[in-house]
Design a protein around this motif. Sequence first.
Motif, mmCIF file in Angstrom:
data_model
loop_
_atom_site.group_PDB
_atom_site.id
_atom_site.type_symbol
_atom_site.label_atom_id
_atom_site.label_comp_id
_atom_site.label_asym_id
_atom_site.label_seq_id
_atom_site.Cartn_x
_atom_site.Cartn_y
_atom_site.Cartn_z
ATOM 1 N N THR A 1 3.381 0.914 2.979
ATOM 2 C CA THR A 1 3.092 -0.102 3.994
ATOM 3 C C THR A 1 3.306 -1.472 3.374
ATOM 4 N N GLU B 1 2.918 -5.451 3.837
ATOM 5 C CA GLU B 1 2.195 -6.458 4.609
ATOM 6 C C GLU B 1 2.661 -7.843 4.198
ATOM 7 N N HIS C 1 5.534 6.964 1.249
ATOM 8 C CA HIS C 1 5.228 6.267 2.496
ATOM 9 C C HIS C 1 4.519 4.976 2.113
ATOM 10 N N PRO D 1 2.258 -5.176 9.954
ATOM 11 C CA PRO D 1 2.739 -4.454 8.771
ATOM 12 C C PRO D 1 3.817 -3.447 9.133
ATOM 13 N N ARG D 2 4.750 -3.245 8.202
ATOM 14 C CA ARG D 2 5.846 -2.304 8.442
ATOM 15 C C ARG D 2 5.741 -1.120 7.501
ATOM 16 N N GLU D 3 6.089 0.064 8.044
ATOM 17 C CA GLU D 3 6.083 1.295 7.244
ATOM 18 C C GLU D 3 7.483 1.539 6.705
ATOM 19 N N ASN E 1 0.829 -1.206 0.000
ATOM 20 C CA ASN E 1 0.000 0.000 0.000
ATOM 21 C C ASN E 1 0.863 1.256 0.000
#
Length: 890
Positions: A653, A655, A651, A663-665, A604
């Motif tokens: 995301t 998953e 930015h 989830p990591r940013e 995302n």
Amino acid sequence: MWDDMYQLKLVNNWLLDRIIARYPCGIRQYTMVEYNDPYVGPVRVTYSKDEFANFFNSLVAQGGGDCPELAMEGLKLALENSPKKSFILVLTDASAKDYDNTVLVNEVFSLLKETQSQVFFVTTGLCNTANDADFLIYREIASRSFGHVFQVDASDLNIVFNYLDFTLSLPANSSKQLFTKDYEGESHSDSFPVSDNFTSLLVTTDGTISSLEITGPDTSKEDIKKAVNESWGGMYIVKDPALGNWTIAVEGTGRYSVRVEGSIATNISTTSDCSKCDPNATCDDSFGYLQCSCKDGFIGDGFSCSDIDECTYSWSNKCSYYTCINTFGSYTCLCPSGYYNDSGVGCIDIDECANSDLNACSPNATCINAIGSYTCVCAPGYFGNGFSCEVDECALGVCGFGVECLKYFGSYSCYDPCLNYTTLDQSWRSTSNEAYNWNCDYDKSGWYRFVGAGGIKMPEYCVSEYRCGTSAPMWLQGSHPRINDGIVNRTACASWSGNCCMWSTLVQIKSCPDNYYVYKLSGTPTCNLGYCTDPSSVIDVCACADTEVCAFVDGKYGCDCKDEFKVSDISEIHPVLTCGAHEMKASFLKCQLRSQNIDVSKLNVANVDCYQLQDDIVNGTYSVTVALKDGECGVQLIKSTTYATYINTLHITLESGGDSVIPREVTVQMKCSYPLDIQLSLDTAINPMVSIINIVTEGTGQFKLSMALFQDASYTLPYEAPEVQLSTKSYLYIGVNLDEPDSSPYVVLMKNCFGTPTNNINDATRYYIIRDSCPGKQSSTISVPMNGVSKEGRFSLQLFQFIAGYSKIYLHCQINLCDLTTGTCTPSCSGVGSRAVNSADQIYNISLGPVTLLPGISAYSSGVDGPPCAVHLLPTILIFGSFLMSYIFI
């Protein structure tokens, strides 16, 4: 409204020149009033034809989109700023929004009575129907003002202006209104008196009229001259009308109207001695007036008549697309082979098939007439080009079942397509390939076999657009044949815009031993269309990208990262940044994401509407692309004197494929720096003075050609529009740029560049800077540092040597897109043996301006005093309305 605007600008200069040519000593007021919704105004007034033409040609159709508009407010403002007895032309594709404002409409009626002005409406569209009140208000105003309402297509605007040419040329107080009537359907008859000695009656009609008869006082039908006779209206002239009661009989359908005016000879064209008339004029005695009138084919005030060049404008002759040759007082059409010249009609097609002596078709062929030529087609069972036909053995089935038969003149051959084919092994043809590309199979003609990881046969199901490495994927409508079916015919469909079979073409298929198929293709109906393959037809084969290797992963064969691209933690994943001409792109290797259990389908991006996401199966990447537009989608532009740097922060995301991992940013900064060139300078300027045309080249794509005026020899600092004022000592630096795909072979070749004192590219007064691709030699200040070598063209010169004596200058270039693959594009312009590149390719005209000299420096003067003559006020108002953006001219 764009097409209306184009036609208006095309005919405007012609119409103004015609008016001035008829009465060269007349003074005419021109006023422009802009109106739309919700704004009305400002007002621009001038007595200069050239200044009004500049007002007119600077109009741009943009914005808006609403319907109807404030036509009554605009008309009121025009009437308040116009002289008495003015002529008002309202051009619009919208109805009146303020038709029901009783106070406003009554003010318009009062001003019409006070100014005695005529209002003509030319409508190319309306918001509802012609019977609704917001449109009928136009007919009410036209009736009260002795005007008309014309409903026409945009392509007929030039005919309307031709219609109004005579009316616009009349001086004030030279005519008298005699009769006006609005009708609806069937036949009508009315009478009107003629009590003054008029030189002519002018009868104008609008609407659909099938019959019009005018009877004089002696009950004889008058001979009327048809000036214009169109389906939507006409203009007729009766010379020297007798005193007494006249009758008019008319038949029509729907709503239509008739107006009659009496024209009185004025001292503009009257004389006491016919010898003072021009040799190309007639001298007529009308009730004691000797009037000089230019003959047909000439224009002027009767004392001075000049030849009309009917070939300058397409609507002035009947040669259509063929060559028009001007003659003194007339013209002739030079018809190509296959046509004959019918005087008054133009070039008429010759039907060569009507007479066997006119064609060379074989006795075993059918002659088919075409416009300007004919074709010959051999009869069924015969082979040839139509001029020579022989028996076709292939039509007799001599080769047998499942074998291709090829016929030649004098012979034929048989062969098995399973043994004679071309191999297509591109993996991008796979229906699983979602990476968009421009591939097109327009050149695929003959028998082909699909092989490789992408699939070995065409899919038998509809494929979504933008797959298979093309725009519109082609799939097979029907099933593949069996071996004992031989060669069969099938339909290949291309899916586009939600239609699974937007385009289709016939293909032939044969099933061959060893479980493969061959396909006889004949190109594609258009571009970009490509033939797809079904990956399920290949078993246990990896289709890996260059960064991947086929390996046994998770219990099956699949694609894994090569050693040099493997990562052990998500923090080691670094996207590859690509700085393109129009965008910057961050690309992630999908094999790296898969190795960290990242689900690409769940990746995302914040503010996703600002970005283009691309899943590239062929290259094994997942990319995020953002356009290089300052201030949009968080993109920032930092500009120095030599570089432009674009910065954007992503930015993202990430998953996992399971539900157990949070989830990591990931934050990714994209930064691309570009050295300033012409194109980038224009893209980053706030309001550059630039002219742009869009070009579509078949098989290559869409290009944008720009021409701009720069402040110095770096060609990176454009002047701001709309007008530039310079001193005579200033240098002009002009840059031409082609914005094209990186793979395009074209470069900019400036064939001719020149300046004119008007915005008319065909103006006879011109100063050549580049001619036949080479710099002009009339000035040592002319410099052409770049021509025919890249996508940029550059030239410069000092302004004081440029069309001396004029206050405004317009620049024009005739550009050729030269193909480097066909040979050299650089002109040879040195020494005695100078040689320009000779190319027959399409020439594109592009213009820029005006460049204005600082006040007090120079002004145009012809230096020639014309003959003394009387000066007359010729007031005129033109109103222009638009569905998108509206204008009023006075």
